[in-house]
Write a protein that holds these residues in place. Structure first.
Motif, mmCIF file in Angstrom:
data_model
loop_
_atom_site.group_PDB
_atom_site.id
_atom_site.type_symbol
_atom_site.label_atom_id
_atom_site.label_comp_id
_atom_site.label_asym_id
_atom_site.label_seq_id
_atom_site.Cartn_x
_atom_site.Cartn_y
_atom_site.Cartn_z
ATOM 1 N N ARG A 149 0.864 -1.187 0.000
ATOM 2 C CA ARG A 149 0.000 0.000 0.000
ATOM 3 C C ARG A 149 0.901 1.238 0.000
ATOM 4 N N LEU A 150 0.975 1.900 -1.151
ATOM 5 C CA LEU A 150 1.923 2.998 -1.355
ATOM 6 C C LEU A 150 1.188 4.318 -1.539
ATOM 7 N N LEU A 151 1.674 5.347 -0.860
ATOM 8 C CA LEU A 151 1.226 6.721 -1.069
ATOM 9 C C LEU A 151 2.418 7.527 -1.561
ATOM 10 N N VAL A 152 2.251 8.219 -2.694
ATOM 11 C CA VAL A 152 3.292 9.096 -3.233
ATOM 12 C C VAL A 152 2.777 10.524 -3.174
ATOM 13 N N ILE A 153 3.500 11.379 -2.466
ATOM 14 C CA ILE A 153 3.096 12.770 -2.286
ATOM 15 C C ILE A 153 3.912 13.660 -3.215
ATOM 16 N N GLY A 154 3.210 14.457 -4.032
ATOM 17 C CA GLY A 154 3.870 15.372 -4.953
ATOM 18 C C GLY A 154 3.489 15.079 -6.386
ATOM 19 N N GLY A 155 3.675 16.060 -7.256
ATOM 20 C CA GLY A 155 3.296 15.888 -8.653
ATOM 21 C C GLY A 155 4.422 16.123 -9.623
ATOM 22 N N GLY A 156 5.652 16.150 -9.133
ATOM 23 C CA GLY A 156 6.793 16.404 -9.999
ATOM 24 C C GLY A 156 7.324 15.166 -10.687
ATOM 25 N N ALA A 157 8.509 15.301 -11.279
ATOM 26 C CA ALA A 157 9.076 14.230 -12.100
ATOM 27 C C ALA A 157 9.394 12.981 -11.276
ATOM 28 N N GLN A 175 -1.972 19.613 -10.716
ATOM 29 C CA GLN A 175 -1.236 18.366 -10.527
ATOM 30 C C GLN A 175 -2.197 17.215 -10.245
ATOM 31 N N VAL A 176 -3.211 17.475 -9.419
ATOM 32 C CA VAL A 176 -4.210 16.441 -9.140
ATOM 33 C C VAL A 176 -4.873 15.980 -10.426
ATOM 34 N N LYS A 177 -5.253 16.927 -11.269
ATOM 35 C CA LYS A 177 -5.921 16.590 -12.534
ATOM 36 C C LYS A 177 -4.995 15.776 -13.438
ATOM 37 N N THR A 178 -3.728 16.180 -13.517
ATOM 38 C CA THR A 178 -2.771 15.461 -14.361
ATOM 39 C C THR A 178 -2.585 14.025 -13.880
ATOM 40 N N LEU A 179 -2.461 13.846 -12.573
ATOM 41 C CA LEU A 179 -2.282 12.507 -12.015
ATOM 42 C C LEU A 179 -3.526 11.653 -12.231
ATOM 43 N N GLN A 180 -4.686 12.243 -12.060
ATOM 44 C CA GLN A 180 -5.926 11.496 -12.289
ATOM 45 C C GLN A 180 -6.064 11.111 -13.757
ATOM 46 N N ASN A 181 -5.701 12.027 -14.656
ATOM 47 C CA ASN A 181 -5.773 11.725 -16.088
ATOM 48 C C ASN A 181 -4.802 10.611 -16.480
#
Length: 318
Positions: free
Chosen positions: A142-150, A175-181
């Motif tokens: 169960r992994l959580l990754v915080i942040g939207g960078g490279a 960033q949320v939208k990009t990750l969801q997409n």
């Protein structure tokens, strides 16, 4: 050959586009003709004097892709990529037409990656790979990754290949939208005090591994952590200090894992690249998009843009 070079630190004005001798490879080295070189924030910080062990004068640039033109016969003519702590710090780096480095310090470039794409991945992907390895991310973790960078997006992509359970989190709506997409379930971060409840709504009992790529969420992550969980970090506040709720971490049997890409030389990084490089050719890892290619001659201006917070992933092309 043409190269970017600085002979003092503390000011980007020290970085110049100059003519320097082409490096001569040693007996166990290769000479790589650079086709593309990534520009990372650490390259800019290097010129600004953030790394006291850098020797001068120095050609910066950690990430590269190119073709071997001198070295062992089995490598000559092959397209390669690489990165590592020596380059740009105590050995000349890749922001030049050629770079010399140990033959074991290059990996064969995946066919599906262009030179520019390969040059954009070295630091982000080796950092993410190290974080997943050292924090024990395997299938069903169960992994959580915080942040939207490279680095965050690299970690999510590599974790997906490993079969981990994935949850992303970012503060900025774009960033949320990009990750969801991109297909990742993503939390919209709010107040730090709310992180534990947000994560436990998705992962009952908390995340087994939390990878904070921002440097701001270590204290809040303790409440979101599962028993015997691990928090991996790659950044810290400017003063290097953070208030860690040690009692909460202790009660969960948790641990903190520091991730520093500058601990790994070119040979260790080449071994990492070899381990996941074929995943690009197999369609398991996404091909980089949105790269901005610019002539090496204009590199000084690109350094200034990155220093001012420019978000583009710049690729310097000799």
């Amino acid at each position: 050959m043409k190269a970017l070079q600085f002979d003092k630190t503390g000011d980007l004005a020290a970085l110049r586009y100059v003519e320097v001798p082409t490096p001569v490879p040693g007996a166990d080295d290769v000479l790589v003709e650079i086709k593309a070189a990534g520009l990372n924030p650490s390259d800019v910080k290097n010129v600004l004097g953030r790394f006291p062990y850098t020797t001068l004068p120095r050609i910066p640039g950690r990430d590269f892709a190119g073709v071997v033109v001198q070295g062992p016969k089995h490598l000559i003519g092959h397209a390669v990529w690489g990165t590592g702590r020596e380059l740009g710090f105590f050995a000349d780096g890749a922001h030049a037409q050629f770079v010399a480095l140990p033959a074991k310090g290059v990996a064969i470039k995946p066919d599906h990656l262009s030179f520019a794409q390969a040059a954009s991945l070295g630091v982000p992907y080796t950092t993410a790979w190290d974080a997943l390895e050292r924090s024990g991310v395997t299938a069903q973790t169960r992994l959580l990754v915080i942040g939207g960078g490279a680095v965050a997006t690299a970690a999510l992509a590599l974790a997906k290949v490993r079969g981990a359970q994935i949850l992303a989190a970012a503060r900025r709506p774009e960033q949320v939208k990009t990750l969801q997409n991109a297909g990742y379930p993503t939390l919209q971060l709010g107040e730090p005090e709310a992180l534990g409840a947000q994560v436990n709504e998705v992962y009952q009992g908390g995340a087994e591994v939390i990878f904070d790529t921002t440097g701001f969420w270590l204290p809040a992550s303790v409440a979101a952590l599962a028993t015997f969980g691990r928090i991996a970090i790659i950044a810290a506040p400017v003063d290097g200090l953070v208030h860690l709720p040690a009692l909460g971490l202790y009660r969960k049997g948790g641990s903190v894992v520091g991730i520093n890409s500058l601990l790994y030389g070119v040979e260790a990084c080449a071994a990492m690249l070899d381990q996941f490089g074929n995943c690009f050719d197999e369609g398991l890892l996404p091909l980089p998009q949105g790269l901005v290619e610019t002539p090496l001659a204009d590199g000084v201006a690109r350094y200034a843009e990155v220093n001012e917070g420019g978000g583009d992933k710049n690729i310097l092309v000799p």
